[in-house]
Motif scaffolding. Structure first.
Motif, mmCIF file in Angstrom:
data_model
loop_
_atom_site.group_PDB
_atom_site.id
_atom_site.type_symbol
_atom_site.label_atom_id
_atom_site.label_comp_id
_atom_site.label_asym_id
_atom_site.label_seq_id
_atom_site.Cartn_x
_atom_site.Cartn_y
_atom_site.Cartn_z
ATOM 1 N N GLY A 81 0.921 -1.153 0.045
ATOM 2 C CA GLY A 81 -0.002 0.037 -0.115
ATOM 3 C C GLY A 81 0.913 1.404 -0.061
ATOM 4 O O GLY A 81 2.171 0.981 0.135
ATOM 5 N N GLY A 82 0.320 2.196 -0.024
ATOM 6 C CA GLY A 82 0.752 3.756 -0.014
ATOM 7 C C GLY A 82 0.714 4.335 -1.557
ATOM 8 O O GLY A 82 -0.136 4.235 -2.229
ATOM 9 N N SER A 83 1.711 5.191 -1.692
ATOM 10 C CA SER A 83 1.694 6.190 -2.894
ATOM 11 C C SER A 83 2.467 5.448 -4.027
ATOM 12 O O SER A 83 2.842 4.283 -4.048
ATOM 13 N N SER A 84 3.081 6.651 -4.836
ATOM 14 C CA SER A 84 3.771 5.920 -6.017
ATOM 15 C C SER A 84 5.113 5.054 -5.747
ATOM 16 O O SER A 84 5.440 4.197 -6.683
ATOM 17 N N GLY A 85 5.644 5.324 -4.766
ATOM 18 C CA GLY A 85 7.063 4.517 -4.393
ATOM 19 C C GLY A 85 6.627 2.987 -4.302
ATOM 20 O O GLY A 85 7.086 2.151 -4.564
ATOM 21 N N GLY A 86 5.302 2.835 -3.802
ATOM 22 C CA GLY A 86 4.896 1.399 -3.599
ATOM 23 C C GLY A 86 4.249 0.685 -4.918
ATOM 24 O O GLY A 86 4.194 -0.392 -5.262
ATOM 25 N N GLU A 87 3.649 1.740 -5.684
ATOM 26 C CA GLU A 87 3.348 1.412 -7.178
ATOM 27 C C GLU A 87 4.542 1.147 -7.643
ATOM 28 O O GLU A 87 4.742 0.105 -8.761
ATOM 29 N N GLY A 88 5.737 1.715 -7.888
ATOM 30 C CA GLY A 88 6.830 1.701 -8.471
ATOM 31 C C GLY A 88 7.627 0.134 -8.287
ATOM 32 O O GLY A 88 8.018 -0.262 -9.220
ATOM 33 N N GLY A 179 3.997 9.520 2.571
ATOM 34 C CA GLY A 179 4.451 10.716 3.455
ATOM 35 C C GLY A 179 4.976 11.823 2.379
ATOM 36 O O GLY A 179 4.974 12.968 2.587
ATOM 37 N N SER A 180 5.596 11.387 1.018
ATOM 38 C CA SER A 180 6.136 12.666 0.306
ATOM 39 C C SER A 180 5.135 13.511 -0.158
ATOM 40 O O SER A 180 5.263 14.379 -0.121
ATOM 41 N N ASN A 181 3.874 12.833 -0.729
ATOM 42 C CA ASN A 181 2.888 13.585 -1.064
ATOM 43 C C ASN A 181 2.188 14.612 0.065
ATOM 44 O O ASN A 181 1.829 15.853 -0.299
ATOM 45 N N ASP A 182 2.358 14.212 1.376
ATOM 46 C CA ASP A 182 1.813 14.877 2.656
ATOM 47 C C ASP A 182 2.819 16.255 2.706
ATOM 48 O O ASP A 182 2.040 17.546 2.792
ATOM 49 N N ALA A 183 3.903 16.074 2.489
ATOM 50 C CA ALA A 183 4.887 16.981 2.817
ATOM 51 C C ALA A 183 5.027 18.060 1.660
ATOM 52 O O ALA A 183 5.240 19.178 1.872
ATOM 53 N N ASN A 184 4.736 17.430 0.573
ATOM 54 C CA ASN A 184 4.697 18.304 -0.839
ATOM 55 C C ASN A 184 3.491 19.056 -0.829
ATOM 56 O O ASN A 184 3.520 20.299 -1.304
ATOM 57 N N PHE A 221 10.512 7.545 2.739
ATOM 58 C CA PHE A 221 9.642 8.272 1.572
ATOM 59 C C PHE A 221 10.598 9.006 0.494
ATOM 60 O O PHE A 221 12.041 8.893 1.065
ATOM 61 N N ASN A 222 10.174 9.444 -0.332
ATOM 62 C CA ASN A 222 10.934 10.059 -1.574
ATOM 63 C C ASN A 222 10.995 11.515 -1.170
ATOM 64 O O ASN A 222 9.737 12.295 -1.408
ATOM 65 N N ARG A 223 11.893 12.011 -0.440
ATOM 66 C CA ARG A 223 11.892 13.379 -0.173
ATOM 67 C C ARG A 223 12.373 14.390 -1.282
ATOM 68 O O ARG A 223 13.187 14.336 -2.094
ATOM 69 N N MET A 234 9.920 16.123 9.418
ATOM 70 C CA MET A 234 8.925 15.590 10.250
ATOM 71 C C MET A 234 8.538 14.157 9.775
ATOM 72 O O MET A 234 8.428 13.218 10.596
ATOM 73 N N VAL A 235 8.543 14.058 8.425
ATOM 74 C CA VAL A 235 8.206 12.856 8.133
ATOM 75 C C VAL A 235 9.304 11.823 8.241
ATOM 76 O O VAL A 235 9.114 10.524 8.639
ATOM 77 N N ARG A 236 10.442 12.167 8.092
ATOM 78 C CA ARG A 236 11.454 11.345 8.298
ATOM 79 C C ARG A 236 11.719 11.108 9.903
ATOM 80 O O ARG A 236 11.898 9.937 10.172
ATOM 81 N N GLU A 237 11.317 11.866 10.801
ATOM 82 C CA GLU A 237 11.637 11.752 12.029
ATOM 83 C C GLU A 237 10.236 10.755 12.472
ATOM 84 O O GLU A 237 10.706 9.562 13.518
ATOM 85 N N VAL A 238 9.240 10.785 11.999
ATOM 86 C CA VAL A 238 8.168 9.786 12.136
ATOM 87 C C VAL A 238 8.679 8.470 11.663
ATOM 88 O O VAL A 238 8.531 7.305 12.521
ATOM 89 N N GLU A 239 9.303 8.083 10.485
ATOM 90 C CA GLU A 239 9.825 6.987 10.006
ATOM 91 C C GLU A 239 10.819 6.482 11.023
ATOM 92 O O GLU A 239 10.626 5.278 11.483
ATOM 93 N N ASN A 240 11.591 7.181 11.301
ATOM 94 C CA ASN A 240 12.912 6.962 12.432
ATOM 95 C C ASN A 240 12.204 6.237 13.617
ATOM 96 O O ASN A 240 12.733 5.301 14.077
ATOM 97 N N THR A 241 11.153 7.038 14.141
ATOM 98 C CA THR A 241 10.402 6.663 15.385
ATOM 99 C C THR A 241 9.763 5.267 15.433
ATOM 100 O O THR A 241 10.078 4.397 16.044
ATOM 101 N N ILE A 242 9.011 5.159 14.122
ATOM 102 C CA ILE A 242 8.181 3.591 14.014
ATOM 103 C C ILE A 242 9.418 2.522 13.870
ATOM 104 O O ILE A 242 8.868 1.313 14.038
ATOM 105 N N SER A 243 10.455 3.071 13.404
ATOM 106 C CA SER A 243 11.293 1.867 13.261
ATOM 107 C C SER A 243 11.768 0.785 14.651
ATOM 108 O O SER A 243 12.213 -0.168 14.187
#
Length: 267
Positions: A81-88, A179-184, A221-223, A234-243
């Protein structure tokens, strides 16, 4: 009295004459208005073709279906699931595929071999080899979608859910990126809000499809060059948190270069 009250299933190999599993009772069988349903256990493997016979109250065989034309398998099932990265990862690039790896996309199961199958093919190959069974991938990421939309259960999540239901209603592992589209689009309100959305998303996935111990692979995500840098941080920080969360593995993307569109990353 000629009314079906029980059923058995016979599993054939795709070559036609070879029986892979002898007559097996179909449990929880129901019969009404010339329609029946039920479930049966099958050994890991395939491809299978099936044939069903029906019995009356005396155990007499009163009918039998022809051998089904379509093949199906029993093995490990995962979802993307997710955005274009998951599609690619299921569409970009061409990789050799094992004969026992498959993807469900656009409401159709197909072999993962051929053109534009993406690097997910390599993961499916490795899993099939390691587990010694077929591997299926429900590929329903949606290009352009936001993590917020997924976590709210919007149309992208509904389409994903409908695909999972068509594949039996559950899967064993999840691959997700977002998360990429959210930040963009300026949609990352704060670290706390974005973390809440990610946590809510994974809880929804586990509650509805895989159980509380379902493993997940979160792809960084693709920054984008055009995205708000503070929101991207913030997206990157959240990703590092859930790791650090149980059963979530993060693959970060810090060392990957942009493609020419300055949006997507090189593989």
């Amino acid at each position: 009295d000629g009314t079906a009250v029980a059923a058995d299933v016979l599993l054939w190999a795709e070559d036609g004459p070879t029986v892979l599993q002898n007559w097996t009772p179909i449990t929880d069988a129901t019969f009404a208005n010339h329609v029946w349903s039920g479930s049966a256990r099958a050994k890991t493997g395939g491809p299978y073709r099936h044939q069903v016979r029906f019995k009356d109250t005396g155990g007499n065989i009163i009918g039998m279906t022809p051998i089904a034309v379509g093949n199906w398998n029993v093995g490990a099932l995962m979802a993307i699931g997710g955005s274009s990265g998951g599609e690619g990862i299921v569409t970009t690039g061409t990789f050799p595929a094992n004969s026992n790896v498959f993807k469900f996309r656009f409401n159709v199961w197909s072999g993962m071999g051929g053109t534009s199958n993406g690097p997910m093919c390599l993961m499916a190959n490795a899993l099939a080899d390691r587990l010694g069974m077929p591997v299926g991938v429900i590929a329903y990421a949606a290009s352009g979608s936001t993590l917020e939309e997924w976590s709210r259960g919007d149309s992208v999540f509904t389409a994903f859910k409908n695909a999972v239901v068509k594949c039996g209603g559950a899967f064993e592992a999840l691959v997700f990126t977002g998360g990429s589209n959210d930040a963009n689009e300026g949609g990352v309100d704060s670290y706390a809000v974005h973390l809440f959305r990610v946590e809510r998303l994974y809880q929804m996935m586990r509650d509805q499809f895989g159980g509380q111990d379902m493993p997940a692979l979160h792809l960084g995500f693709n920054r984008r060059a055009t995205a708000n840098p503070t929101q991207s941080d913030m997206v990157r920080e959240v990703e590092n948190t859930i790791s650090g969360y149980p059963n979530i593995t993060l693959v970060q993307t810090l060392d990957l270069e942009w493609q020419s569109d300055l949006t997507h990353l090189t593989g």
